[in-house]
Design a protein around this motif. Structure first.
Motif: not given
Ligand code: SF4
Lengths: 239, 476
Positions: B360-370
């Motif tokens: 799950l922690p890899n399910a991110s594009t690290f775009c930072g919107r969150c």
């Protein structure tokens, strides 16, 4: 508490303290904690509601209507029975209502066509009639306080909810209305306090908003009192 | 509920190919994001309130033992009971005992993520008690026997047609035999079917948005009014809440409430905000006869004081989920458990273990919107990175990935070798990539090249290019 439950309580508190790196009862600044626990100091009240009485009333009406409540003004309590009748007629509703004991003092005899029953709501009641502890201008919110004369079921069960709100009871922010409640009920908070902002709604099917999910489909607020409520400061606020 | 977090990749692929799901998810793209933005703009104090809200929660967490005990004392003084539960099993048992003591046959339920976390419905059913979900979204997924796919819009993955099918199938028993198409008609029918259930229920179970130490109140926020009927009509009201829901006082509640609905749905305030402070008192005409707060830890106390503590500020507004490109592509079920999106990617490994939820922690594009939209200023990407580190340290990532990273790490620690080896590799790759300057297939990088090309390197190392550039500019 049984031994097992007591053990769970002790274990959780011990674990919390261990993680925070503290022994039992070792609070950093006890007087600061006591002050915060007492409450009563607003953190930040948005500028929106810091206005005079007239504007506050206008803000309340605007915000309530924005969330699909309807409002009407009555200059005096004598006009209220007629306004209730007009609401029912306007929506083709039967003239039976279930009423909170807190509003029995209005001159209902002036509207003999209304059939009023006093008490809590049952699931077949179509229209409920209540007062309100306060109105909050910031978001057009009603504050309802449960008590022997104001049963909570009236706020939720009937399809239609008619609320009588004296204009002098409109506060700017939630914190100001709660301060008034603290004054009136210093020992403990009432069993239930409901803040109601518009009629019930849901967007659970395809994100499309529908009114009347489980609570009332219609919320009608009758504002009772002079056009401009007396005084510039919100009621209950000194100075 | 069944956990499938370990199979995130497979579930995500299936979700992307599911046309109905993609249609349903399309609805959220237009809704939440724009509405939140508007609500935020209407309140100039929004950002300052976020800072205050963060500080309130940080303060509370730092003194959580104090506020928990203070809350308990108030609830008891107001004739309620607090039940401390370390684990989901303890919480389920406490709830079952209360239900059995009052001989409950049906319980109505308001939406509660904690009830989902402890898998309460299955447990009650197994013990002969019928749980009835009353939040429309929860009711829909209960009929479908599915877990929620979104923390505030649990049935967001369902289309209107699917809801229509479900009602047609399940409402027959109440004499409702017409198939309905209109949303309005569907909402009305659910209202009619649920009405008698509220009245018949022996116990009502709701969640809690806040627990207030000052007043011993439980604050419950809904738009439908279902939690209020659930609290008010049955003989017993049980609240399920986790320990981090505490706040010191009523003013603190309002500071955070000014952010909650705006961040969640873009409303100024949710329709119903209820402060419930105990059972019915002498002389009152309605309200529950008993009031119980089931206080769940489930590993949260271990998170205090760690690099993950900030997630305990979360107020479950779902802004991070609504703004997450990964969530919007695959929906909530792919995350395989109760919580989804960025908050789920941080919370789930904490609650069910990194071995189970390592993907799950890899399910991110690290775009930072969150992080940018989180009203509680929770550094979600940073915490996902912490989990990735732990996953690597714990040896939960795949062997080829681990060998590759180790080899690179060893090289990086040997600068004399790093330079020449990298120069060789880069030069080789640049030549192999040819004129397209892209790779369609690359050994050991199938995860990347399966769905997109891998760009070829520029032919030189960054350090070499940097030096050349400096020299050209005549810099030091
Ligand atoms: S992490 Fe932040 S944005 Fe996400 S649900 Fe929690 S409070 Fe909301």
């Amino acid at each position: 508490m049984s031994a097992g439950k007591e053990a769970a309580r002790a274990a959780i508190l011990a674990r919390v303290r261990a993680s925070l790196g503290r022994g039992p009862g070792e609070a950093a600044r006890p007087d600061e904690l006591a002050r915060r626990l007492a409450g009563g100091r607003p953190n930040l009240i948005p500028a929106r509601s810091r206005v005079g009485a007239e504007e506050r009333l206008a803000l309340f009406v605007r915000m309530a209507e924005e969330v699909a409540a309807s409002t009407v003004r009555c200059a005096s309590p004598d006009e209220v029975p007629g306004a209730v009748g007009a609401f029912l007629a306007g929506h083709n509703l039967p003239s039976e209502l279930v009423m909170a004991p807190e509003v029995e003092g209005y001159p209902w005899h002036a509207a003999p066509t209304l059939t009023l029953r006093k008490g809590r709501a049952s699931k077949d009641d179509l229209t409920g009639l209540t007062g309100a502890f306060a109105g909050i201008a910031e978001t057009g919110t009603l504050m309802m306080v449960a008590g022997p004369k104001s049963p909570t079921t009236l706020n939720f069960l009937p399809d239609n909810h008619v609320v009588l709100l004296p204009t002098g009871r409109i506060f700017g922010a939630y914190e100001e209305a709660w301060a008034e409640l603290r004054r009136q009920s210093p020992r403990r908070p009432p069993t239930t306090v409901n803040f109601i902002t518009g009629p019930s709604r849901t967007a659970d099917i395809e994100q499309t908003m529908q009114l009347g999910a489980h609570g009332p489909r219609r919320l009608h607020i009758i504002l009772v009192g002079p056009d401009a409520p007396p005084g510039e400061a919100p009621p209950g606020e000194e100075g | 509920m069944e956990r499938t977090s370990h199979a995130f990749k497979e579930s995500a692929v299936r979700a992307l190919q599911d046309a109905t799901l993609q249609m349903a998810l399309g609805n959220m793209r237009v809704g939440f994001v724009g509405k939140r933005q508007k609500a935020r703009e209407r309140l100039p104090e929004f950002e300052r309130l976020c800072d205050l809200a963060r500080d309130i929660k940080d303060h509370t967490l730092k003194h959580l033992d104090f506020y928990l005990e203070a809350f308990e004392a108030r609830v008891k003084a107001q004739d309620g009971e607090v039940h401390w539960c370390r684990t989901p099993a303890e919480a389920r048992q406490v709830i079952l005992e209360i239900c059995q003591r009052v001989e409950a046959r049906t319980v109505t339920k308001g939406k509660s993520m904690i009830a989902e976390e402890i898998a309460l419905n299955e447990f009650l059913e197994a013990n002969g008690i019928e749980p009835v979900e009353t939040d429309l979204g929860e009711y829909i997924i209960q009929l479908a026997h599915e877990p929620p796919s979104h923390i505030i819009a649990p049935a967001i993955h369902k289309t209107r047609e699917q809801v229509s099918d479900l009602f047609f199938e399940h409402h027959r028993q109440y004499g409702k035999t017409r198939r309905l198409d209109e949303t309005r008609a569907l909402v009305d029918e659910a209202r009619q079917v649920l009405r008698p259930k509220y009245v018949a229920a022996d116990v009502g179970i709701t969640g809690a948005n806040f627990l207030v130490a000052e007043t011993g109140s439980v604050v419950i926020v809904t738009n439908e009014g279902n939690s209020d009927l659930t609290r008010t009509l049955p003989k017993v009201h049980i609240v399920t809440a986790s320990i981090e829901k505490l706040v010191p006082n009523v003013e603190d509640v309002w500071t955070i409430l000014r952010l909650l609905a705006r961040s969640a749905t873009g409303q100024e305030l949710s329709t119903y905000t209820t402060f419930a402070s105990g059972p019915r008192q002498e002389g009152e005409l309605d309200g529950p006869g008993e009031f119980h707060v089931v206080l769940l830890d489930n590993g949260r106390s271990d998170v205090l004081g760690t690099e993950f503590q900030d997630i305990l500020r979360c107020i479950r507004c779902a802004a991070c989920i609504n703004h997450c490109p990964v969530y919007r592509a695959v929906g909530g079920h792919a995350y395989g458990w109760v919580y989804s999106g960025p908050m789920g990617a941080v919370l789930t490994p904490m609650l069910i273990g990194i071995e189970e939820a390592g993907h799950l922690p890899n399910a991110s594009t690290f775009c930072g919107r969150c992080e940018a939209v989180c009203p509680m200023r929770i550094p979600l990407p940073r915490m996902m990175r912490h989990w990735r580190e732990r996953e690597f340290e714990g040896g939960h990532s795949p062997p080829t990935f681990r060998r590759g990273i180790k080899l690179w790490a060893w090289l990086a620690r040997h600068p004399r070798l790093y330079g020449p080896v990298m120069a060789l590799a880069i030069g080789l790759m640049a030549r192999l990539a040819g004129r397209r300057r892209r790779f369609r297939v690359l050994p050991l990088a199938g995860g990347w090249t399966g769905s997109r090309d891998f760009p070829a390197p520029e032919g030189q190392r960054f350090m070499a290019m940097w030096r050349a550039r400096r020299a050209a500019r005549g810099g030091p």
